[in-house]
Scaffold this motif. Sequence first.
Motif, PDB file in Angstrom:
ATOM      1  N   LEU A  76       9.809   2.451  -4.373  1.00 32.88           N
ATOM      2  CA  LEU A  76       8.813   3.427  -4.830  1.00 32.88           C
ATOM      3  C   LEU A  76       8.825   3.537  -6.345  1.00 32.88           C
ATOM      4  O   LEU A  76       7.772   3.580  -6.996  1.00 32.88           O
ATOM      5  CB  LEU A  76       9.083   4.788  -4.185  1.00 32.88           C
ATOM      6  N   ARG A  77      10.001   3.569  -6.929  1.00 29.86           N
ATOM      7  CA  ARG A  77      10.115   3.629  -8.393  1.00 29.86           C
ATOM      8  C   ARG A  77       9.586   2.339  -9.022  1.00 29.86           C
ATOM      9  O   ARG A  77       8.909   2.358 -10.058  1.00 29.86           O
ATOM     10  CB  ARG A  77      11.573   3.879  -8.785  1.00 29.86           C
ATOM     11  N   GLU A  78       9.901   1.199  -8.401  1.00 28.40           N
ATOM     12  CA  GLU A  78       9.469  -0.088  -8.958  1.00 28.40           C
ATOM     13  C   GLU A  78       7.951  -0.241  -8.897  1.00 28.40           C
ATOM     14  O   GLU A  78       7.320  -0.683  -9.867  1.00 28.40           O
ATOM     15  CB  GLU A  78      10.146  -1.239  -8.210  1.00 28.40           C
ATOM     16  N   MET A  79       7.351   0.124  -7.776  1.00 23.86           N
ATOM     17  CA  MET A  79       5.897  -0.003  -7.665  1.00 23.86           C
ATOM     18  C   MET A  79       5.187   0.952  -8.616  1.00 23.86           C
ATOM     19  O   MET A  79       4.140   0.616  -9.179  1.00 23.86           O
ATOM     20  CB  MET A  79       5.461   0.212  -6.217  1.00 23.86           C
ATOM     21  N   ALA A  80       5.749   2.140  -8.820  1.00 22.17           N
ATOM     22  CA  ALA A  80       5.168   3.071  -9.787  1.00 22.17           C
ATOM     23  C   ALA A  80       5.221   2.489 -11.196  1.00 22.17           C
ATOM     24  O   ALA A  80       4.278   2.642 -11.986  1.00 22.17           O
ATOM     25  CB  ALA A  80       5.909   4.407  -9.735  1.00 22.17           C
ATOM     26  N   PRO A 126      -3.590  -0.389  -8.147  1.00 24.50           N
ATOM     27  CA  PRO A 126      -2.833  -0.137  -6.917  1.00 24.50           C
ATOM     28  C   PRO A 126      -2.886  -1.284  -5.908  1.00 24.50           C
ATOM     29  O   PRO A 126      -1.861  -1.633  -5.311  1.00 24.50           O
ATOM     30  CB  PRO A 126      -3.482   1.134  -6.360  1.00 24.50           C
ATOM     31  N   LEU A 127      -4.061  -1.897  -5.725  1.00 26.37           N
ATOM     32  CA  LEU A 127      -4.142  -3.004  -4.773  1.00 26.37           C
ATOM     33  C   LEU A 127      -3.396  -4.240  -5.280  1.00 26.37           C
ATOM     34  O   LEU A 127      -2.866  -5.020  -4.484  1.00 26.37           O
ATOM     35  CB  LEU A 127      -5.596  -3.349  -4.467  1.00 26.37           C
ATOM     36  N   GLU A 128      -3.338  -4.420  -6.593  1.00 30.34           N
ATOM     37  CA  GLU A 128      -2.566  -5.535  -7.141  1.00 30.34           C
ATOM     38  C   GLU A 128      -1.073  -5.331  -6.890  1.00 30.34           C
ATOM     39  O   GLU A 128      -0.346  -6.280  -6.586  1.00 30.34           O
ATOM     40  CB  GLU A 128      -2.843  -5.686  -8.635  1.00 30.34           C
ATOM     41  N   PRO A 145      -3.595   3.815   0.080  1.00 28.54           N
ATOM     42  CA  PRO A 145      -2.877   3.044  -0.941  1.00 28.54           C
ATOM     43  C   PRO A 145      -3.777   2.527  -2.049  1.00 28.54           C
ATOM     44  O   PRO A 145      -3.281   2.091  -3.093  1.00 28.54           O
ATOM     45  CB  PRO A 145      -2.272   1.888  -0.134  1.00 28.54           C
ATOM     46  N   ARG A 146      -5.083   2.588  -1.858  1.00 30.85           N
ATOM     47  CA  ARG A 146      -6.002   2.145  -2.911  1.00 30.85           C
ATOM     48  C   ARG A 146      -6.083   3.149  -4.048  1.00 30.85           C
ATOM     49  O   ARG A 146      -6.576   2.835  -5.129  1.00 30.85           O
ATOM     50  CB  ARG A 146      -7.394   1.910  -2.317  1.00 30.85           C
ATOM     51  N   THR A 147      -5.595   4.376  -3.812  1.00 39.07           N
ATOM     52  CA  THR A 147      -5.683   5.424  -4.829  1.00 39.07           C
ATOM     53  C   THR A 147      -4.465   5.478  -5.736  1.00 39.07           C
ATOM     54  O   THR A 147      -4.489   6.148  -6.763  1.00 39.07           O
ATOM     55  CB  THR A 147      -5.862   6.799  -4.164  1.00 39.07           C
ATOM     56  N   GLY A 148      -3.383   4.816  -5.371  1.00 41.51           N
ATOM     57  CA  GLY A 148      -2.175   4.842  -6.191  1.00 41.51           C
ATOM     58  C   GLY A 148      -0.956   4.504  -5.361  1.00 41.51           C
ATOM     59  O   GLY A 148      -0.946   4.657  -4.132  1.00 41.51           O
TER      60      GLY A 148
END
Length: 568
Positions: A381-385, A394-396, A433-436
Amino acid sequence: MRALSLLVLAVHVAHAAPDKPALAIVGGTVVDPGGSTTPAATVLVLGNRIEAVGPSSRVKVPAGATRLEAKGTFVVPGLVDAHVHFFQSGGLYTRPDAFDLRAYRPYTEEQRLIREHLDETLARFLRNGVTSVADVGGPFWNFDLRDRARDNSRAPRVAATGPLISSVARPELDLGDPPIIRCGTPDEARALVRREAPRKPDYIKIWFIVTADQPLAKNRPIVEAAIQEAHGLGLRVAVHATELATARAALESGADILVHSVRDAEVDDAFLRLARERKVIYIPTLNVRSGYLRTLHQKLDLTFEEFTRGDPWVIGTLFDLAHLPAEKLPEPMRRGREKPASLALDPTMAKNLMSVLRAGVTVAMGTDSGNIGTLHGVAVLREMAAMEEAGMKPLEVLQAATQGGARLMGREKELGRISPGALADLLVLDADPRTGTRALARIRRVVKDGHLIDPETLIPDSPEALAQRQLNAYNARNLEAFLAPYAEDVEVRDLEGKVVSKGKEAFRTRYDERFRTSPALHCELRGRVSAGAWVVDEEWVTGAGEPVHALVMYEVVNGRIARVRFMK
């Protein structure tokens, strides 16, 4: 014609494979990172593979199928953490070559605890939506863990390799099955590749560390020899190379995977062209270095999810630096604490990530979990943020965390997508997940290999774990995480048995003031005993006036701390 094909498929599905268990996820929005988004869809799983995906009106659900009503949810592929190390816990004592605290916990004890809790560690990945992981270097027992995970429905899929082929030695980590082995000649590197090959590694890992004593030119022939030997055996090669010159040399030598960002300089067009031509996978690991710094400077800034989903005992060790005598710390740690440290996202790493992505190079999300301050499972979660903060959409990020990871696993045709024939590794989310990337924390259900899992049930908290969780949050003065282990009607009694607080809201008021007015508040756990639903902690509290030596009893009822009694 397409509608007719879907209809034929649906009719076929309704009568298919009666011996295989069927699961239907009905009514959710399917977000396939590499394809289209389908609202009001049904995903039909037979056995461990996806059989059909499409509008619910066109996909028939077989009689007897398990049916998950998913209206209002979002279905995505399971996540892949493309860089982990199971021989490390994520705690303070796990890398004595970096923080040598063996005087406080022997490395043999650290390794015993890691091995003892491997099943829980595996389950923590599923708890956080990670259905596949790639361990990119460790002892030979890594291969045994991969086999162990294969037969465990509560574990992610595991890709693995053995010891790192290294340009530097790490004797502090050698207990007989070392995770890192220095190879001083090309022949030694080739020999280690051949030694690992019978265990069928998913790749070979090279730790290409450049120092004044080990310059690039000296070690490049060793790297080239290892890569040539691996490729000759049909094995891909992952390389740790964090400087531009080193990473370029790794690519020129034939590396298939770069497991970290280039962080010392901005990548140039020649590097990007080479990476694209070689079809390299780039794993940025944006947060791992800050995990060490946040721990060293005791600025952990853990999230609610990290407090509630991470290993509570591992997290507890990260706060130990608040009470270990500073004068007894190793000299490198003392010097490090005196230096100012930026905990913000590294701008060079962020810019390089975006350059690599825009150049068409495959990016895979990986955390390097197990390193100090980077927790297994929840670190995604931290890494994706951080990837989103660096500029990825977000989709990338979702593509990197699914399709990019699937390619790293060598299973891009089976993982990271939602389509017929793919393995049934899925997440059902309560947010879009498309929003963030924050939406990826909102997991309602996990599907691993066709098995439907309630993530909340994967690792039930014992009374000791609940006591440890509230202690961790107390030391961070994180009010919401502190309150989470307590029952709504929690009751607190003093030494005489008098009720001094009743209900979580009264508890909130009491500790909100304490946390706000005592920035140096810290509780050292000096002893703990437990019996059934009871846990008794011996605590030494500082940072709020005179130190307090307390004996506190916690009673757990229905999975929450219901009663607290101060006994001393």
